[in-house]
Design a protein around this motif. Structure first.
Motif, PDB file in Angstrom:
ATOM      1  N   GLY A 120      59.739  71.901  59.131  1.00 12.52           N
ATOM      2  CA  GLY A 120      59.315  72.411  59.437  1.00 12.52           C
ATOM      3  C   GLY A 120      59.153  74.017  59.829  1.00 12.52           C
ATOM      4  N   VAL A 121      58.262  74.367  59.299  1.00 12.97           N
ATOM      5  CA  VAL A 121      57.493  75.836  59.588  1.00 12.97           C
ATOM      6  C   VAL A 121      57.573  76.269  60.692  1.00 12.97           C
ATOM      7  N   MET A 122      58.359  76.382  61.834  1.00 17.73           N
ATOM      8  CA  MET A 122      57.471  77.153  63.414  1.00 17.73           C
ATOM      9  C   MET A 122      56.947  78.540  63.212  1.00 17.73           C
ATOM     10  N   PHE A 176      61.722  79.093  56.583  1.00 13.11           N
ATOM     11  CA  PHE A 176      61.770  78.872  55.157  1.00 13.11           C
ATOM     12  C   PHE A 176      60.443  78.376  54.572  1.00 13.11           C
ATOM     13  N   ARG A 177      60.668  78.085  52.976  1.00 12.41           N
ATOM     14  CA  ARG A 177      59.120  77.964  52.610  1.00 12.41           C
ATOM     15  C   ARG A 177      58.879  75.678  53.913  1.00 12.41           C
ATOM     16  N   GLY A 178      59.589  75.105  54.022  1.00 13.60           N
ATOM     17  CA  GLY A 178      59.913  73.920  54.433  1.00 13.60           C
ATOM     18  C   GLY A 178      60.278  73.902  55.775  1.00 13.60           C
ATOM     19  N   HIS A 179      61.551  74.438  56.025  1.00 15.75           N
ATOM     20  CA  HIS A 179      62.297  74.642  57.124  1.00 15.75           C
ATOM     21  C   HIS A 179      62.480  75.490  57.996  1.00 15.75           C
ATOM     22  N   LEU A 207      68.253  77.734  51.445  1.00  9.70           N
ATOM     23  CA  LEU A 207      66.918  77.085  51.758  1.00  9.70           C
ATOM     24  C   LEU A 207      66.770  78.748  51.773  1.00  9.70           C
ATOM     25  N   ARG A 208      67.263  80.231  51.501  1.00  6.79           N
ATOM     26  CA  ARG A 208      66.954  80.875  51.597  1.00  6.79           C
ATOM     27  C   ARG A 208      66.605  81.035  49.996  1.00  6.79           C
ATOM     28  N   ASP A 209      67.965  81.316  49.070  1.00  4.83           N
ATOM     29  CA  ASP A 209      67.322  81.256  47.754  1.00  4.83           C
ATOM     30  C   ASP A 209      65.989  80.441  47.218  1.00  4.83           C
ATOM     31  N   THR A 240      62.732  82.780  45.701  1.00  5.73           N
ATOM     32  CA  THR A 240      62.537  82.742  44.465  1.00  5.73           C
ATOM     33  C   THR A 240      61.059  81.806  44.156  1.00  5.73           C
ATOM     34  N   MET A 241      60.101  81.333  45.429  1.00  3.26           N
ATOM     35  CA  MET A 241      59.197  80.912  45.289  1.00  3.26           C
ATOM     36  C   MET A 241      57.770  81.488  45.573  1.00  3.26           C
TER      37      MET A 241
END
Length: 319
Positions: free
Chosen positions: A176-178, A217-220, A311-313, A317-318
């Protein structure tokens, strides 16, 4: 060989109504409840200077005095298990615990534990309760632990733990993204239906975790948690309670969530990450003899570094 253990404590008002042996086990955490019951019956543990019974109720404010002779404990065998030693002197031992190492023998793990390793490294700890271990990390949590090498050092470190002056900071990767950091102030106790788990429950003990965002990150999210208390599974339970469970947590993690459109390599890493992504990165306390503030840090282990890199990559990338 025996050593004398002497300590005075006051019963907190919050323990009013508890049995004496129950309150004593929460106060003198170095010893088992059964051992404390024996000392109460023998008069080695007194209540306001007099002998009492284990079942007697406490009301808060009473003085508990423990004056006991400790014999060497030969129940546990020393075992030659490698330790990653960060610091050692005559009073304390600081180690960087790897994943997979159980701290204390118990049902299912009778040996091969940190305690067995410590007894091999410091044979004199056979006469110190729990071989000097004053706090624990879960089996699959990595990072810093301090171990007392003498009774006096153990008493000092336990006092510091109870006074909440030992600084303990952890790195975690959560699902999840805090949006921001914060504080979780929610009591923790046994799960009402699953006795192997902990849960946020009104009948639990006070538990406070402060956390802040290190990287999103996108989902973390990579978060840094600071413990004000030290309940079993505290960070894992509190993060799950906030709906941000730790990556790889098979007990509290819930259903696996993968970032939409992620590369297969990241998906596979998240599916197979074999432990909770939690690392005790910083530990600070006052030296039991000199009173000097001691601060230690342990770098993230390779598996968490790899997870963060992936996760960073993915995030870059996205974008």
């Amino acid at each position: 060989m025996t050593e004398t253990f002497h300590r005075n404590e006051r019963v907190p008002e919050a323990m009013a109504g508890q049995r004496l042996d129950q309150a004593a086990s929460a106060i003198f955490t170095d010893f088992s409840r059964e051992r404390l019951k024996t000392w109460i019956k023998q008069g080695a543990l007194t209540l306001d200077g007099g002998q009492a019974r284990p079942k007697d109720k406490v009301y808060g404010g009473e003085r508990l005095e423990l004056h006991a002779e400790l014999e060497e404990d030969h129940r546990f065998e020393p075992q030659d298990i490698a330790l990653s030693i960060v610091f050692e002197d005559d009073e304390v031992l600081v180690i960087d615990k790897p994943a997979g190492l159980v701290v204390h023998p118990a049902a299912g793990n009778p040996d091969g534990t940190l305690l067995n390793a410590v007894l091999h490294h410091c044979p004199e700890l056979v006469s110190v309760p729990r071989a000097g271990i004053v706090h624990r990390l879960d089996k699959d949590t990595t990072g810093l632990m301090v171990i007392a090498k003498t009774l006096a050092a153990q008493t000092s470190l336990v006092d510091q733990m109870q006074a909440r002056t030992v600084a303990r900071e952890y790195d975690a990767v959560v699902t999840g993204v805090m949006t921001s950091g914060g504080t979780v102030d929610a009591p923790i106790g046994r799960h009402p239906k699953d006795r192997k788990r902990q849960a946020v429950t009104a009948s639990g003990k006070a538990a406070v975790t402060h956390y802040r965002v290190v990287e999103r990150f996108r989902g973390h999210t990579h978060v840094r948690c600071r413990l004000e208390t030290g309940r079993t599974h505290q960070i894992r339970v509190h993060m799950a309670h906030k709906r941000f469970p730790l990556v790889g947590d098979s007990v509290y993690g819930g259903r696996l969530k993968l970032p939409a459109g992620a590369e297969e390599a990241l998906k596979e890493l998240l599916r197979t990450f074999s432990r909770q992504a939690l690392h005790a990165r910083k530990l600070a306390f006052l030296h039991p003899t000199s009173g000097q503030e001691m601060t230690f840090r342990a770098e993230l282990p390779d598996d968490m570094l790899m997870l963060l890199d992936y996760l960073r990559d993915d995030h870059e990338t996205m974008r």
